[in-house]
Scaffold this motif. Sequence first.
Motif, mmCIF file in Angstrom:
data_model
loop_
_atom_site.group_PDB
_atom_site.id
_atom_site.type_symbol
_atom_site.label_atom_id
_atom_site.label_comp_id
_atom_site.label_asym_id
_atom_site.label_seq_id
_atom_site.Cartn_x
_atom_site.Cartn_y
_atom_site.Cartn_z
ATOM 1 N N UNK A 1 -25.243 -9.390 37.570
ATOM 2 C CA UNK A 1 -25.525 -10.732 37.032
ATOM 3 C C UNK A 1 -26.121 -10.591 35.641
ATOM 4 N N UNK A 2 -25.940 -11.634 34.815
ATOM 5 C CA UNK A 2 -26.468 -11.640 33.464
ATOM 6 C C UNK A 2 -27.193 -12.960 33.184
ATOM 7 N N UNK A 3 -28.401 -12.851 32.683
ATOM 8 C CA UNK A 3 -29.126 -14.014 32.165
ATOM 9 C C UNK A 3 -28.657 -14.249 30.732
ATOM 10 N N UNK A 4 -28.314 -15.483 30.412
ATOM 11 C CA UNK A 4 -27.819 -15.816 29.077
ATOM 12 C C UNK A 4 -28.881 -16.617 28.329
ATOM 13 N N UNK A 5 -29.383 -16.035 27.238
ATOM 14 C CA UNK A 5 -30.396 -16.693 26.418
ATOM 15 C C UNK A 5 -29.765 -17.169 25.109
ATOM 16 N N UNK A 6 -29.982 -18.433 24.808
ATOM 17 C CA UNK A 6 -29.484 -19.038 23.570
ATOM 18 C C UNK A 6 -30.627 -19.143 22.577
ATOM 19 N N UNK A 7 -30.400 -18.654 21.353
ATOM 20 C CA UNK A 7 -31.415 -18.680 20.309
ATOM 21 C C UNK A 7 -30.873 -19.432 19.116
ATOM 22 N N UNK B 1 -24.872 -20.567 17.806
ATOM 23 C CA UNK B 1 -26.148 -19.963 18.156
ATOM 24 C C UNK B 1 -26.011 -18.456 18.364
ATOM 25 N N UNK B 2 -27.155 -17.809 18.499
ATOM 26 C CA UNK B 2 -27.220 -16.380 18.801
ATOM 27 C C UNK B 2 -27.425 -16.229 20.305
ATOM 28 N N UNK B 3 -26.599 -15.401 20.919
ATOM 29 C CA UNK B 3 -26.716 -15.160 22.354
ATOM 30 C C UNK B 3 -27.208 -13.738 22.610
ATOM 31 N N UNK B 4 -28.186 -13.623 23.511
ATOM 32 C CA UNK B 4 -28.631 -12.327 24.012
ATOM 33 C C UNK B 4 -28.590 -12.394 25.527
ATOM 34 N N UNK B 5 -28.024 -11.382 26.157
ATOM 35 C CA UNK B 5 -27.963 -11.353 27.614
ATOM 36 C C UNK B 5 -28.775 -10.175 28.137
ATOM 37 N N UNK B 6 -29.219 -10.314 29.358
ATOM 38 C CA UNK B 6 -29.982 -9.233 29.983
ATOM 39 C C UNK B 6 -29.854 -9.357 31.490
ATOM 40 N N UNK B 7 -30.147 -8.289 32.188
ATOM 41 C CA UNK B 7 -30.097 -8.316 33.645
ATOM 42 C C UNK B 7 -31.308 -9.079 34.190
ATOM 43 N N UNK B 8 -31.138 -9.845 35.256
ATOM 44 C CA UNK B 8 -32.244 -10.649 35.787
ATOM 45 C C UNK B 8 -33.493 -9.831 36.110
ATOM 46 N N UNK B 9 -33.321 -8.598 36.571
ATOM 47 C CA UNK B 9 -34.474 -7.781 36.962
ATOM 48 C C UNK B 9 -35.156 -7.106 35.774
ATOM 49 N N UNK C 1 -37.370 -7.587 33.357
ATOM 50 C CA UNK C 1 -38.378 -8.571 32.952
ATOM 51 C C UNK C 1 -38.854 -8.339 31.527
ATOM 52 N N UNK C 2 -38.924 -7.093 31.088
ATOM 53 C CA UNK C 2 -39.366 -6.829 29.713
ATOM 54 C C UNK C 2 -38.374 -7.409 28.709
ATOM 55 N N UNK D 1 -38.750 -10.454 25.917
ATOM 56 C CA UNK D 1 -38.350 -10.311 24.516
ATOM 57 C C UNK D 1 -37.534 -11.521 24.081
ATOM 58 N N UNK D 2 -36.572 -11.913 24.886
ATOM 59 C CA UNK D 2 -35.758 -13.087 24.562
ATOM 60 C C UNK D 2 -36.608 -14.339 24.429
ATOM 61 N N UNK D 3 -37.568 -14.494 25.314
ATOM 62 C CA UNK D 3 -38.430 -15.683 25.276
ATOM 63 C C UNK D 3 -39.318 -15.684 24.034
ATOM 64 N N UNK D 4 -39.841 -14.510 23.649
ATOM 65 C CA UNK D 4 -40.676 -14.441 22.446
ATOM 66 C C UNK D 4 -39.867 -14.726 21.186
ATOM 67 N N UNK D 5 -38.567 -14.466 21.249
ATOM 68 C CA UNK D 5 -37.690 -14.764 20.117
ATOM 69 C C UNK D 5 -37.311 -16.242 20.070
#
Length: 209
Positions: A201-207, A159-167, A169-170, A174-178
């Motif tokens: 901390x890092x939020x990990x989004x799997x796409x 999968x494709x991983x994108x990480x971002x800081x919890x705070x 929100x923008x 973006x990760x959710x729209x993807x």
Amino acid sequence: MTVETFQFVDPGLLQDGELELVPLHARWIDHVLRAASHPLTRREAPGDANVTRHQLENMVDSWPGGHQPAEPSRGLVPAYHFWMKITGPGVVPRRGLFGHPIRIGIAGGIGLRIGHNEEIERFYGHIGYHVYPPSRGRHYAERACRLLLALVRHHGIHPLWITTNPENHASRRTCERLGGKLADVVDVPPGHPLYLRGERRKCRYRIEC
């Protein structure tokens, strides 16, 4: 894939309306500096505002065509780097010397890391992006990510991983729209380069691509 067998490819034209992803090149440095020096950038993203001409020139020289070679000794995989070039109505004006308008032609930057390792999957992600404050609110990060999906598939990233800081929100939107699904939120260990930059901390989004 090994360092010896990896080959960069020409992705062709990467364009969505007024947004075009262009490889790093000296011709765009002045545009990047204009975006970085914009009052909104200095106020809302001072870290981005601190970029210097020397740093940009070094990037262009070190990564010809936006191609960053792997450095196994440092745990770095090959990566593509692009600037988000804006033309037409998307160009954001600013006032320069004597009040004359200056057109900002670069909205931000985006990079794609090719490979899988713990650093990518837990902390950095395959795709990293930033949009300068004067160009925000136009979904440029999401649109730029979508322009890279064919390149992602070509290199078999799944999968494709994108990480971002919890705070951030923008970036999370973006990760959710993807189509990204939040896998978890992980702590950045003390001593890690991100920790030293103040990131905890890092939020990990799997796409799924």
